[in-house]
Write a protein that holds these residues in place. Sequence first.
Motif, PDB file in Angstrom:
ATOM      1  N   UNK A 147       3.127   6.389  -4.100  1.00 33.65           N
ATOM      2  CA  UNK A 147       2.831   7.784  -3.194  1.00 33.65           C
ATOM      3  C   UNK A 147       3.248   7.650  -1.833  1.00 33.65           C
ATOM      4  N   UNK A 148       3.381   8.734  -1.369  1.00 35.93           N
ATOM      5  CA  UNK A 148       3.903   8.919  -0.058  1.00 35.93           C
ATOM      6  C   UNK A 148       2.661   8.562   1.035  1.00 35.93           C
ATOM      7  N   UNK A 149       2.863   7.853   2.027  1.00 37.44           N
ATOM      8  CA  UNK A 149       1.874   7.613   2.917  1.00 37.44           C
ATOM      9  C   UNK A 149       2.385   7.761   4.328  1.00 37.44           C
ATOM     10  N   UNK A 150       1.538   7.989   5.348  1.00 35.67           N
ATOM     11  CA  UNK A 150       2.090   8.464   6.604  1.00 35.67           C
ATOM     12  C   UNK A 150       2.721   7.419   7.607  1.00 35.67           C
ATOM     13  N   UNK A 151       2.302   6.260   7.079  1.00 40.30           N
ATOM     14  CA  UNK A 151       2.886   5.053   7.772  1.00 40.30           C
ATOM     15  C   UNK A 151       2.437   3.681   7.534  1.00 40.30           C
ATOM     16  N   UNK A 152       2.963   2.769   8.031  1.00 40.85           N
ATOM     17  CA  UNK A 152       2.563   1.412   7.703  1.00 40.85           C
ATOM     18  C   UNK A 152       1.095   1.178   7.975  1.00 40.85           C
ATOM     19  N   UNK A 153       0.539   1.726   9.198  1.00 35.18           N
ATOM     20  CA  UNK A 153      -0.947   1.408   9.604  1.00 35.18           C
ATOM     21  C   UNK A 153      -1.763   1.748   8.323  1.00 35.18           C
ATOM     22  N   UNK A 154      -1.433   2.961   7.550  1.00 35.06           N
ATOM     23  CA  UNK A 154      -2.197   3.287   6.440  1.00 35.06           C
ATOM     24  C   UNK A 154      -2.360   2.181   5.481  1.00 35.06           C
TER      25      UNK A 154
END
Length: 218
Positions: A147-154
């Motif tokens: 799935x697409x995530x907004x960035x590594x912090x997620x």
Amino acid sequence: MSKTTNIALPSMRVSYEQGSLTESDLAGSWHEQLQLWLDQATNAGLPEPNAFVLATADPEGRPSSRTVLAKGLDARGLVFFTNYTSTKSHDLMATRYASATFPWFAVQRQAHVRGTVEKVGPEETAAYWAGRPRGSQLGAWASPQSRVVSGRPVLESALNKVERQFADADRVPVPPHWGGWRIRPEEVEFWQGRRDRMHDRLRFRLGRDGWELQRIAP
């Protein structure tokens, strides 16, 4: 500024001269032969000798591939484990077919497994899961694979949440969205590189009367 080198792709070539493969060299079954080559690749010190390229296709026939690790091998087939919500699992659930390639370049060999797929039973999945490192278990809970995530912090936040969730648990349970797939071969090809591109290709093929052995032109 870094210097850029243009690699002359047409001139890149290796002469394969490490070995040969005859019909008499093969073990009595595809899985015994594949296990033999896996053992030899391991003994030769190849990195990740159980890694293979898994190819799938979606319902529209659009292919995709990725590298996974073989975690089971017997007469029933070749097993790997993954997230059942991943892209590859969606493909497999739709088409029920896959191919796998072991690229053992250092020993100038390849093995190709092609066939139908089935989910591994919960007991077999649980047995493998119990031997995974705890960090890998937590990662399987935390990652929404493909799935697409907004960035590594997620991802880091999701892992921290799972670590807190199971902080007091001696054992991390198997996620309901995670398990194994078994490729049940219809064809298994063993490829040995030879000089002048006259490679040896021997294939076990499942027919009406059982397994038959075929030599394929390179």
